[in-house]
Design a protein around this motif. Sequence first.
Motif, PDB file in Angstrom:
ATOM      1  N   LEU A   1       1.479  26.623  34.469  1.00 25.76           N
ATOM      2  CA  LEU A   1       0.489  26.707  35.586  1.00 25.76           C
ATOM      3  C   LEU A   1      -0.998  26.246  34.609  1.00 25.76           C
ATOM      4  O   LEU A   1      -1.757  26.384  35.399  1.00 25.76           O
ATOM      5  N   THR A   2      -0.749  27.085  33.159  1.00 24.67           N
ATOM      6  CA  THR A   2      -2.012  27.255  32.316  1.00 24.67           C
ATOM      7  C   THR A   2      -2.803  25.376  32.697  1.00 24.67           C
ATOM      8  O   THR A   2      -4.021  25.508  33.589  1.00 24.67           O
ATOM      9  N   PRO A   3      -2.176  24.144  32.242  1.00 23.83           N
ATOM     10  CA  PRO A   3      -2.827  23.146  32.353  1.00 23.83           C
ATOM     11  C   PRO A   3      -2.752  22.836  33.940  1.00 23.83           C
ATOM     12  O   PRO A   3      -3.979  21.772  34.299  1.00 23.83           O
ATOM     13  N   THR A   4      -2.035  23.129  35.175  1.00 20.99           N
ATOM     14  CA  THR A   4      -2.657  22.577  36.655  1.00 20.99           C
ATOM     15  C   THR A   4      -3.605  23.748  37.092  1.00 20.99           C
ATOM     16  O   THR A   4      -4.498  23.256  36.902  1.00 20.99           O
ATOM     17  N   GLY A   5      -4.084  24.740  36.132  1.00 20.24           N
ATOM     18  CA  GLY A   5      -5.110  25.563  36.532  1.00 20.24           C
ATOM     19  C   GLY A   5      -6.635  25.200  35.729  1.00 20.24           C
ATOM     20  O   GLY A   5      -7.509  24.920  36.524  1.00 20.24           O
TER      21      GLY A   5
ATOM     22  N   PHE B   1      -6.620  21.917  35.292  1.00 19.89           N
ATOM     23  CA  PHE B   1      -7.049  20.402  36.007  1.00 19.89           C
ATOM     24  C   PHE B   1      -7.416  20.636  36.957  1.00 19.89           C
ATOM     25  O   PHE B   1      -8.690  20.036  37.982  1.00 19.89           O
ATOM     26  N   ALA B   2      -7.605  21.807  37.663  1.00 22.37           N
ATOM     27  CA  ALA B   2      -8.010  22.532  39.290  1.00 22.37           C
ATOM     28  C   ALA B   2      -9.085  22.530  39.123  1.00 22.37           C
ATOM     29  O   ALA B   2     -10.355  22.082  39.784  1.00 22.37           O
ATOM     30  N   ALA B   3      -9.070  23.409  38.137  1.00 24.38           N
ATOM     31  CA  ALA B   3     -11.120  23.927  37.909  1.00 24.38           C
ATOM     32  C   ALA B   3     -11.705  22.469  37.545  1.00 24.38           C
ATOM     33  O   ALA B   3     -12.643  22.558  38.022  1.00 24.38           O
ATOM     34  N   ALA B   4     -11.323  22.127  36.882  1.00 23.13           N
ATOM     35  CA  ALA B   4     -12.294  20.914  36.610  1.00 23.13           C
ATOM     36  C   ALA B   4     -11.880  19.355  37.671  1.00 23.13           C
ATOM     37  O   ALA B   4     -13.609  19.410  37.512  1.00 23.13           O
TER      38      ALA B   4
END
Length: 55
Positions: A25-29, A31-34
């Motif tokens: 979830l950390t990288p997913t969040g 990338f979603a923010a970016a």
Amino acid sequence: MTLAPVAGARGTRDLDDATCRRIALTPTGAFAAAFAVAPLDRLTDWRAAPAAGPA
């Protein structure tokens, strides 16, 4: 970084599951923010004019 998986594991009673979820979830969040900020930046043309600095 260790606190979140340990706190999640206390709720699920499975440290491996909590760690895997945090790692996913950390990288997913991030990338979603970016990918959310990039179109908004382009839409508002936020970086078009340089900021007025001290002369």
